[in-house]
Write a protein that holds these residues in place. Structure first.
Motif, PDB file in Angstrom:
ATOM      1  N   LEU A  65       0.908  -1.306   0.034  1.00  0.00           N
ATOM      2  CA  LEU A  65       0.083   0.026  -0.091  1.00  0.00           C
ATOM      3  C   LEU A  65       0.956   1.475  -0.040  1.00  0.00           C
ATOM      4  O   LEU A  65       2.030   0.976   0.277  1.00  0.00           O
ATOM      5  CB  LEU A  65      -0.875  -0.026   1.160  1.00  0.00           C
ATOM      6  CG  LEU A  65      -2.094  -0.843   1.135  1.00  0.00           C
ATOM      7  CD1 LEU A  65      -2.694  -1.113   2.535  1.00  0.00           C
ATOM      8  CD2 LEU A  65      -3.263  -0.236   0.245  1.00  0.00           C
ATOM      9  N   GLY A  66       0.009   2.182   0.007  1.00  0.00           N
ATOM     10  CA  GLY A  66       0.813   3.703   0.041  1.00  0.00           C
ATOM     11  C   GLY A  66       0.972   4.414  -1.367  1.00  0.00           C
ATOM     12  O   GLY A  66       1.765   3.758  -2.434  1.00  0.00           O
ATOM     13  N   HIS A  67       0.412   5.705  -1.429  1.00  0.00           N
ATOM     14  CA  HIS A  67       0.216   6.238  -2.984  1.00  0.00           C
ATOM     15  C   HIS A  67       0.540   7.610  -2.843  1.00  0.00           C
ATOM     16  O   HIS A  67       0.241   8.441  -3.839  1.00  0.00           O
ATOM     17  CB  HIS A  67      -1.154   5.788  -3.583  1.00  0.00           C
ATOM     18  CG  HIS A  67      -2.252   6.190  -2.875  1.00  0.00           C
ATOM     19  ND1 HIS A  67      -2.937   5.707  -2.118  1.00  0.00           N
ATOM     20  CD2 HIS A  67      -2.931   7.459  -2.618  1.00  0.00           C
ATOM     21  CE1 HIS A  67      -3.754   6.209  -1.431  1.00  0.00           C
ATOM     22  NE2 HIS A  67      -3.734   7.390  -1.847  1.00  0.00           N
ATOM     23  N   GLU A  68       1.367   8.149  -1.889  1.00  0.00           N
ATOM     24  CA  GLU A  68       1.404   9.506  -1.921  1.00  0.00           C
ATOM     25  C   GLU A  68       3.122   9.540  -1.448  1.00  0.00           C
ATOM     26  O   GLU A  68       3.413   9.810  -0.436  1.00  0.00           O
ATOM     27  CB  GLU A  68       0.665  10.256  -0.761  1.00  0.00           C
ATOM     28  CG  GLU A  68       0.829  11.939  -0.793  1.00  0.00           C
ATOM     29  CD  GLU A  68      -0.330  12.439   0.495  1.00  0.00           C
ATOM     30  OE1 GLU A  68      -1.162  12.623  -0.353  1.00  0.00           O
ATOM     31  OE2 GLU A  68       0.082  12.237   1.519  1.00  0.00           O
ATOM     32  N   ILE A  69       4.026   9.451  -2.485  1.00  0.00           N
ATOM     33  CA  ILE A  69       5.198   9.156  -2.390  1.00  0.00           C
ATOM     34  C   ILE A  69       6.226  10.220  -2.723  1.00  0.00           C
ATOM     35  O   ILE A  69       6.141  10.822  -3.657  1.00  0.00           O
ATOM     36  CB  ILE A  69       5.689   7.823  -3.209  1.00  0.00           C
ATOM     37  CG1 ILE A  69       4.585   6.733  -2.705  1.00  0.00           C
ATOM     38  CG2 ILE A  69       6.927   7.347  -3.056  1.00  0.00           C
ATOM     39  CD1 ILE A  69       4.515   5.642  -3.647  1.00  0.00           C
ATOM     40  N   SER A  70       7.288  10.290  -1.840  1.00  0.00           N
ATOM     41  CA  SER A  70       8.548  11.084  -2.345  1.00  0.00           C
ATOM     42  C   SER A  70       9.776  10.084  -1.888  1.00  0.00           C
ATOM     43  O   SER A  70       9.692   9.304  -1.218  1.00  0.00           O
ATOM     44  CB  SER A  70       8.576  12.510  -1.586  1.00  0.00           C
ATOM     45  OG  SER A  70       8.932  12.184  -0.039  1.00  0.00           O
ATOM     46  N   GLY A  71      10.777  10.567  -2.674  1.00  0.00           N
ATOM     47  CA  GLY A  71      11.968   9.587  -2.663  1.00  0.00           C
ATOM     48  C   GLY A  71      12.864  10.062  -3.467  1.00  0.00           C
ATOM     49  O   GLY A  71      12.787  11.006  -4.372  1.00  0.00           O
ATOM     50  N   TYR A  72      14.077   9.134  -3.337  1.00  0.00           N
ATOM     51  CA  TYR A  72      15.577   9.552  -4.060  1.00  0.00           C
ATOM     52  C   TYR A  72      15.925   8.554  -4.727  1.00  0.00           C
ATOM     53  O   TYR A  72      16.048   7.218  -4.461  1.00  0.00           O
ATOM     54  CB  TYR A  72      16.489   9.823  -2.729  1.00  0.00           C
ATOM     55  CG  TYR A  72      16.331  10.857  -2.186  1.00  0.00           C
ATOM     56  CD1 TYR A  72      16.721  12.167  -2.267  1.00  0.00           C
ATOM     57  CD2 TYR A  72      15.750  10.524  -0.888  1.00  0.00           C
ATOM     58  CE1 TYR A  72      16.359  13.295  -1.558  1.00  0.00           C
ATOM     59  CE2 TYR A  72      15.473  11.660   0.125  1.00  0.00           C
ATOM     60  CZ  TYR A  72      15.690  12.914  -0.252  1.00  0.00           C
ATOM     61  OH  TYR A  72      15.562  14.092   0.759  1.00  0.00           O
ATOM     62  N   PRO A  73      16.105   8.707  -6.057  1.00  0.00           N
ATOM     63  CA  PRO A  73      16.539   7.770  -7.318  1.00  0.00           C
ATOM     64  C   PRO A  73      17.913   7.274  -6.784  1.00  0.00           C
ATOM     65  O   PRO A  73      19.014   7.807  -6.163  1.00  0.00           O
ATOM     66  CB  PRO A  73      16.748   8.385  -8.389  1.00  0.00           C
ATOM     67  CG  PRO A  73      15.887   9.565  -8.122  1.00  0.00           C
ATOM     68  CD  PRO A  73      16.022   9.974  -6.836  1.00  0.00           C
ATOM     69  N   VAL A  74      17.961   5.610  -6.581  1.00  0.00           N
ATOM     70  CA  VAL A  74      19.191   5.023  -6.170  1.00  0.00           C
ATOM     71  C   VAL A  74      19.435   3.915  -7.308  1.00  0.00           C
ATOM     72  O   VAL A  74      20.927   3.541  -7.288  1.00  0.00           O
ATOM     73  CB  VAL A  74      19.136   4.507  -4.797  1.00  0.00           C
ATOM     74  CG1 VAL A  74      18.846   5.508  -3.741  1.00  0.00           C
ATOM     75  CG2 VAL A  74      17.941   3.544  -4.660  1.00  0.00           C
ATOM     76  N   LYS A  75      18.943   3.739  -8.044  1.00  0.00           N
ATOM     77  CA  LYS A  75      19.246   2.644  -9.137  1.00  0.00           C
ATOM     78  C   LYS A  75      18.331   2.896 -10.475  1.00  0.00           C
ATOM     79  O   LYS A  75      17.071   3.317 -10.383  1.00  0.00           O
ATOM     80  CB  LYS A  75      19.103   1.249  -8.656  1.00  0.00           C
ATOM     81  CG  LYS A  75      19.677   0.270  -9.600  1.00  0.00           C
ATOM     82  CD  LYS A  75      19.532  -1.213  -8.822  1.00  0.00           C
ATOM     83  CE  LYS A  75      20.289  -2.028  -9.676  1.00  0.00           C
ATOM     84  NZ  LYS A  75      20.081  -3.420  -9.273  1.00  0.00           N
ATOM     85  N   VAL A  80      16.738   5.268 -18.910  1.00  0.00           N
ATOM     86  CA  VAL A  80      16.471   6.171 -18.387  1.00  0.00           C
ATOM     87  C   VAL A  80      17.539   7.545 -18.603  1.00  0.00           C
ATOM     88  O   VAL A  80      18.691   7.513 -18.411  1.00  0.00           O
ATOM     89  CB  VAL A  80      16.571   5.834 -16.647  1.00  0.00           C
ATOM     90  CG1 VAL A  80      16.337   7.053 -15.845  1.00  0.00           C
ATOM     91  CG2 VAL A  80      15.576   4.856 -16.393  1.00  0.00           C
ATOM     92  N   VAL A  81      16.795   8.535 -18.690  1.00  0.00           N
ATOM     93  CA  VAL A  81      17.507   9.945 -19.155  1.00  0.00           C
ATOM     94  C   VAL A  81      16.972  11.052 -18.127  1.00  0.00           C
ATOM     95  O   VAL A  81      15.533  10.945 -17.841  1.00  0.00           O
ATOM     96  CB  VAL A  81      17.446  10.153 -20.406  1.00  0.00           C
ATOM     97  CG1 VAL A  81      18.297   9.176 -21.313  1.00  0.00           C
ATOM     98  CG2 VAL A  81      16.107  10.152 -21.068  1.00  0.00           C
ATOM     99  N   GLY A  82      17.645  11.964 -17.571  1.00  0.00           N
ATOM    100  CA  GLY A  82      17.113  13.022 -17.312  1.00  0.00           C
ATOM    101  C   GLY A  82      16.877  13.123 -15.710  1.00  0.00           C
ATOM    102  O   GLY A  82      16.107  14.101 -15.171  1.00  0.00           O
ATOM    103  N   ILE A  83      16.930  11.840 -15.021  1.00  0.00           N
ATOM    104  CA  ILE A  83      16.740  11.719 -13.382  1.00  0.00           C
ATOM    105  C   ILE A  83      17.926  11.487 -12.958  1.00  0.00           C
ATOM    106  O   ILE A  83      18.957  10.978 -13.147  1.00  0.00           O
ATOM    107  CB  ILE A  83      15.775  10.515 -13.305  1.00  0.00           C
ATOM    108  CG1 ILE A  83      14.588  10.276 -14.258  1.00  0.00           C
ATOM    109  CG2 ILE A  83      15.578  10.073 -11.861  1.00  0.00           C
ATOM    110  CD1 ILE A  83      13.702  11.423 -13.815  1.00  0.00           C
ATOM    111  N   GLU A  84      18.007  12.727 -11.744  1.00  0.00           N
ATOM    112  CA  GLU A  84      19.213  12.810 -10.880  1.00  0.00           C
ATOM    113  C   GLU A  84      19.245  11.913  -9.911  1.00  0.00           C
ATOM    114  O   GLU A  84      18.433  11.856  -9.087  1.00  0.00           O
ATOM    115  CB  GLU A  84      19.435  14.161 -10.579  1.00  0.00           C
ATOM    116  CG  GLU A  84      19.485  15.222 -12.025  1.00  0.00           C
ATOM    117  CD  GLU A  84      19.510  16.585 -11.486  1.00  0.00           C
ATOM    118  OE1 GLU A  84      20.165  17.020 -10.478  1.00  0.00           O
ATOM    119  OE2 GLU A  84      19.029  17.579 -12.195  1.00  0.00           O
ATOM    120  N   ALA A  85      20.409  11.104  -9.634  1.00  0.00           N
ATOM    121  CA  ALA A  85      20.627  10.230  -8.523  1.00  0.00           C
ATOM    122  C   ALA A  85      20.564  11.204  -7.309  1.00  0.00           C
ATOM    123  O   ALA A  85      21.325  12.553  -7.440  1.00  0.00           O
ATOM    124  CB  ALA A  85      21.854   9.500  -8.516  1.00  0.00           C
TER     125      ALA A  85
END
Length: 348
Positions: A65-75, A80-85
């Motif tokens: 469950l859980g649909h209101e998400i913030s987070g940091y890309p790690v992999k 994938v282009v334009g997404i910053e780790a």
């Protein structure tokens, strides 16, 4: 810098027949082509989860469950282009430009509703779902843009059609996780804002946030019966038989002026109540009844900007992942003032 990713993670899993999510250790998912693995920073607790857990919305699938998400890309998966780790992003829970292939609307096959969501330490999302967070916003605040605030913005701006400079009288019915944010948007647009909630603390919060008045259920019942309280727009974040009946009563006075624009009742809250409605009365009283659901990627960007500009200052209470059960029970009891947000990095 290499980020160490464990093989397993903690997660709160929806399993049909359980009153609350089941906390388990599950494998950390791996991103495929065009996908990103996010380390979850925060995930808001929503009444939609309660509807699922009580089987008001029947779903036989099993997922996190859980649909209101913030987070940091790690992999990152291939392509994938334009997404910053290491940059903070908010997730739009529906992959843009997708069409359902399994017979349910996309919202019922989205992150946290049908697919694995954010009550966990990691989640895999499509790169197109990621919207960067403006500098300076805390993860637990930014996460709200991904569901409660995008939904409130869509209801106010797109469905109700309100714009800055409006002089309309607007009633916010239900000053909860979504309602208290919608109230701030409406106030910033220049409307005269009223609120109704059965909880004293919620009414007090509404006044603090700029409501002209915050009415109890007995007050709005008395005043609409007497014909002394009328608004142009009601945005209903409860949407049960009682709230809908009072919303109709609060807009009937506009029909006394033949040249007045149609009143609007915007339905945001989700319930299984049958709402009392017949075509004769909405025609007679010139009332538009308008449902709304979620919002677009552009709406999400606008929601984030409202937070960054300080137009919306949500009331946020954080809790660790192990407290998801308590968050669900507090929502059931209408005991949350503002928004409860799960932060996996917190520990009991």
């Amino acid at each position: 810098m290499t980020v160490e990713i464990p093989a397993t993670m903690r997660a709160a899993v929806y399993r049909p027949g359980n009153l609350n999510p089941v906390t388990e250790h599950v494998p950390v998912p791996q991103p495929g082509r065009g996908q990103v693995l996010l380390k979850i920073a925060a995930c808001g607790a929503c009444h939609s989860d309660v509807l699922l857990l009580t089987e008001a919305l029947i779903d036989e699938r099993t997922y996190i469950l859980g649909h209101e998400i913030s987070g940091y890309p790690v992999k990152f998966g291939d392509g994938v282009v334009g997404i910053e780790a290491g940059r903070l992003y908010v997730v739009h829970v529906i992959v843009p430009c997708t069409k359902s292939t399994n017979g349910v609307p996309p919202l019922e096959d989205s992150d946290g509703i049908g697919r694995d969501g954010g009550y966990a330490e990691y989640v895999v999302v499509d790169q197109r779902q990621l919207i960067p967070v403006p500098e300076g916003l805390a993860p637990e605040v930014a996460a709200l843009a991904g569901d409660s605030l995008i939904t409130a913005f869509n209801a106010v701006h797109n469905v109700a059609g309100l714009r800055p400079g409006t002089k309309k009288r607007v009633l916010i019915y239900g000053v909860g996780g979504l309602g208290h944010q919608a109230l701030q948007i409406v106030k910033s647009y220049g409307a005269t804002v009223f609120a109704v909630d059965y909880k004293r603390a919620a009414r007090e919060l509404a006044v603090e946030l700029g409501a002209e008045r915050a009415l109890s259920l007995s007050e709005i019942t008395s005043e609409t019966t007497a014909g002394t309280f009328t608004v142009d727009v009601v945005i209903d974040f409860v949407a049960n038989e009682q709230s809908f009946s009072l919303a109709k009563a609060a807009t009937k006075g506009n029909a006394l002026n033949f040249s007045a624009p149609a009143s609007k009742i915007v339905i945001v809250g989700a319930s299984v109540d049958n709402l009392p409605l017949n075509s004769a009365e909405i025609i007679e009283f010139n009332t538009q009844v308008l449902p709304t659901s979620y919002g677009s990627v552009d709406d999400l960007r606008n929601a984030l900007q409202l937070l960054a500009d300080g137009v919306v200052k949500p009331v946020v209470h954080t809790a660790p992942l192990e407290k998801v059960d308590e968050a669900m029970n507090a929502l059931r009891a209408s005991a949350v003032l503002g928004r409860r947000v799960i932060v996996p990095s917190l520990r009991e």
